[in-house]
Every structure is written in structure tokens, then in C-alpha cells.
Design an enzyme around this catalytic site. Structure first.
Site: not given
Length: 267
Positions: A44-46
Site C-alpha cells: 500500500a502507498t501513498t
């Protein structure tokens, strides 16, 4: 059923049902179904966070990836942890969400036992301890890096805390970002953040910072006008934590596209 001896739900769970806690290390876990290598897990990003006059905003894109493949376009990376705080998670998605949800229960349990909310500094310290407990998994590549923000009634303004994978806790001033698109989002925040901004402007700045991150980082998903998918944005102030409505985010995204199209920038 045993009654917990203290206000910490984590300590009670570790004593009575340690099997329910997120894995903290030891033997390497088996790969997820469909994955051939331990590294093939969702990431998971951002996440971005910034303060405004009387509170803080935290926002995240919706994309989760496995390597160079988009695994999900609907991930919820920001959660309200109690009435006056929110947490965003980047890293190994499964472990990160487990820790975030357990953190929610930890704060709820503390309030029920003690009859009062834990201080914002106390919440940040509890989260740091949970991240430190995951160090064994982090060293195996399953790192979890959260971003924490909340309204501090004692000081009357919003505060932001970042962490490293060893559980180090650091207070950030004005704004911060984490994840693979963090460097691009941070550049936008430096240009767009201003002291004394109101909540509405802060939400728009958060959306624009994520737009810039998505423009240069393939693991970050930008606003999707076709699917009508917008970032997850939470605000937290004296009135409590609240999620920004989709129509507000859609308007902000459309405005960014319109302005950049007019000026000849890529949209």
C-alpha cells in the site's frame, strides 16, 4: 472470561490469545494464495498528512500492488482510530491493516477501562510499540510504516507523527508523506501548504499532492474519473474525525485536471 488487569488490550490479548495478534517474526510465513514468492504480497502507498487551522488532514490513494501488477483499486489505507485521531498505513497491506485495526481496538479498550481518552502523545507511543513488535517481520521484508495524526485538545491544534520500522516516533511539523510516492507528494506539499489554511483548502492540497505522486509513481493511483474513484481523505479537528464526501473530492480532482489542462501541463 478473565477481566483484563490493565487498560492495554494488547497486553491482555498477548497473555490470553497470542494467536490472534499479527505475526511478529520467527519462522517465515507461507506465501499468500496465488503467490510464488514471499515478496509477492500486496503493498500500500501513498499517504499524506498536513495540518490546517485547528486540525489535520490525512489522505491516501486507493491502489494496492503486487510487484508491477495492480492488485486493487479500492483499498482503504486511512482509518479513524477514535474520535480525535486517524492512522494511515503503507507497506505490507495485510499486516498493516491488522495493526491499524488492532490499534483501533486498543484505544477503544483504554477508553472503556479508564473512562477517558488516551492523550495524543500516549496514542502515538502505543502505536510505536506495536510497530516495534513487528520488527521481526519487517526484517523479513514485511515492513509496516504508519502515519498518525490527530487533534490535541490540550494544545488546540492538529499534530502529525511518523514512525520508522523499529518503532521510532517522530513528530512532523506542517506536513509529511510516506510510501513509494512520498517524495513526489512532499514536493507538492512544500509548494501548496500555507499556515492558517482552512479545512476545505487543506483537503484540496492533500488531493493535489496525491495527484502529483500518482503522476510519477506507478504504485500510487490517482483520482479515477472513469470509475469515479477518489482518494480516502479524513479530517480531524475539535469537532472530531470525519471522512470527506465523494462529491467534494470529485470536485477537487476535476479542478486539478481543469487547471493543468488550461496551463498546458499534463492532466
Amino acid at each position: 472470561m478473565d477481566v483484563p488487569a490493565g487498560p492495554s488490550f494488547l497486553e491482555y490479548l498477548a497473555r490470553e490469545r497470542p494467536d490472534l495478534l499479527p505475526p511478529s517474526g520467527g519462522a517465515r510465513q507461507a506465501a499468500a494464495p496465488g503467490a510464488t514468492e514471499p515478496g509477492e504480497v500486496r503493498h500500500a502507498t501513498t499517504i499524506v498528512a498536513l495540518t490546517y487551522d485547528g486540525g489535520a488532514v490525512m489522505a491516501a490513494d486507493r491502489r494496492a500492488t503486487i510487484g508491477n501488477v495492480i492488485a486493487s483499486r479500492h483499498m482503504e489505507k486511512v482509518l479513524a482510530t477514535d474520535r480525535y485521531s486517524v492512522v494511515g498505513v503503507a507497506g505490507s497491506a495485510g499486516i498493516a491493516l491488522d495493526i491499524a485495526r488492532l490499534f483501533q481496538v486498543e484505544l477503544e479498550h483504554y477508553e472503556k477501562i479508564e473512562g477517558t481518552l488516551l492523550s495524543l502523545d500516549g496514542k502515538a507511543n502505543r502505536l510505536a510499540a506495536m510497530i516495534r513488535a513487528n520488527l521481526g517481520m519487517a526484517l523479513q521484508g514485511m515492513s509496516v510504516v504508519p502515519l498518525f495524526a490527530g487533534f490535541d485538545p490540550r494544545r488546540g491544534h492538529g499534530r502529525i507523527f511518523s514512525f520508522d520500522m523499529t518503532g521510532g516516533r517522530f513528530e512532523e511539523l506542517e506536513h509529511h508523506s510516506i510510501g513509494s510516492g512520498a517524495v513526489f507528494a512532499r514536493g507538492a506539499l512544500k509548494k501548496l501548504w500555507q499556515p492558517g489554511m482552512d479545512r476545505e483548502l487543506a483537503v484540496r492540497v492533500a488531493v493535489e499532492a496525491l495527484y502529483d505522486a500518482a503522476d510519477d509513481d506507478s504504485a500510487t493511483g490517482g483520482p479515477d474519473l472513469v470509475r469515479q474513484l477518489w482518494p480516502v481523505v479524513h479530517t480531524v479537528g475539535a469537532e472530531g474525525a470525519a471522512r470527506a464526501a465523494d462529491d467534494v473530492l470529485a470536485e477537487a480532482a476535476a479542478d486539478i485536471v481543469r487547471r493543468r489542462s488550461i496551463t498546458g501541463r499534463e492532466a
